[in-house]
Design a protein around this motif. Structure first.
Motif: not given
Length: 269
Positions: A178, A181-182, A186-187, A246-247
């Motif tokens: 991670f 933010g993501a 996903d990045t 991720v939070d």
């Protein structure tokens, strides 16, 4: 220290880190929980250091490139004797030297200021190269995070370290999958990391980065090339509702969440 003792210290550091972030109302607790086992192994087993003489010329060097997890480093340094443990209470307070990112000019035991991601590894390569040029026998260690491994400066440093044959350099990647933010997937998903580092000429070890029994021998490993440890870790490790979420990159627990987390960390003490 042996593995069981190191595990106990790591749990104590997790509890104090959690408390510091909760009381300060800010921090990067997810990444701190994932990296604490490695910090513990380094400071209580691997590094040749003297807390009473933090600038000893023969000391091993350690760079926390993922400088946003500074609180975990401060708690570790305090427990190791570099600063008073009571000073952790000042984390992020006005005029405190325990800022959100480590400052070499203020905090004993910090080798270089970090925070802008992609800077720590190049600095560590410079330290290792300096040792080669001067004939010093210290070893340089550096921990990076997943997000910052997308920085081109890191790959230039990786290329340079192999070219210069820096067998006195160990890089550990806190591969918790991670970033802010993501999820990494996903990045800019760099996984798998091992073949990429090997392609640059590095010796690579893959471990469970939250298993002390695997961490210690990985950090103590030596070869004739720079060494990379791909440490598979869990963001928020040790706290059920934080883990792999991720939070919790920089979220602060509520009072109820804080108590749940402290109870979970206490169960293994």
């Amino acid at each position: 220290m042996q593995v069981k003792e190191l595990e106990q210290v790591a749990r104590q550091i997790r509890r104090r880190d959690l408390q510091a972030v909760f009381e300060a109302g800010a921090g990067h607790i997810g990444g701190e929980m994932s990296v604490i086992d490695m910090l513990t192994a380094l400071y209580f087993r691997v590094l040749r250091i003297e807390p009473e003489n933090p600038t000893h010329p023969d000391r091993d060097r350690f760079v926390l490139s993922k400088g946003h997890t500074a609180c975990a480093l401060y708690v570790t340094l305090a427990k190791r004797g570099f600063l008073p443990e009571s000073e952790i209470e000042t984390f992020l307070k006005p005029h405190s030297r325990l800022n959100g990112h480590p400052n070499r000019n203020k905090v004993p035991g910090v080798e270089t200021n970090t925070g802008p991601l992609g800077h720590g590894l190049p600095v560590a390569v410079g330290m290792a190269k300096a040792a080669k040029l001067s004939g010093a026998n210290y070893h340089t260690y550096v921990i990076t995070g997943d997000g910052e491994m997308q920085e081109g400066s890191n790959w230039e440093a990786i290329m340079a370290a192999a070219h210069f044959g820096l067998d006195n350099l160990t890089l550990a990647i806190d591969h918790n999958r991670f970033q802010q933010g993501a999820a990494l997937s996903d990045t800019n998903d760099l996984a798998p990391l091992r073949p990429k580092l090997e392609a640059f000429g590095w010796d690579v070890t893959e471990i469970n980065g939250n298993s002390m029994a695997e961490i210690v021998p990985a950090f103590e490993h030596r070869s004739n090339r720079p060494h990379c440890i791909v440490a598979h870790t869990n963001k928020g490790h040790g706290i059920s509702f934080m883990q792999d979420t991720v939070d919790w990159h920089h979220k602060v627990p509520s009072k109820e969440q804080y108590q749940i987390a402290m109870n979970e960390l206490s169960e293994t003490l």
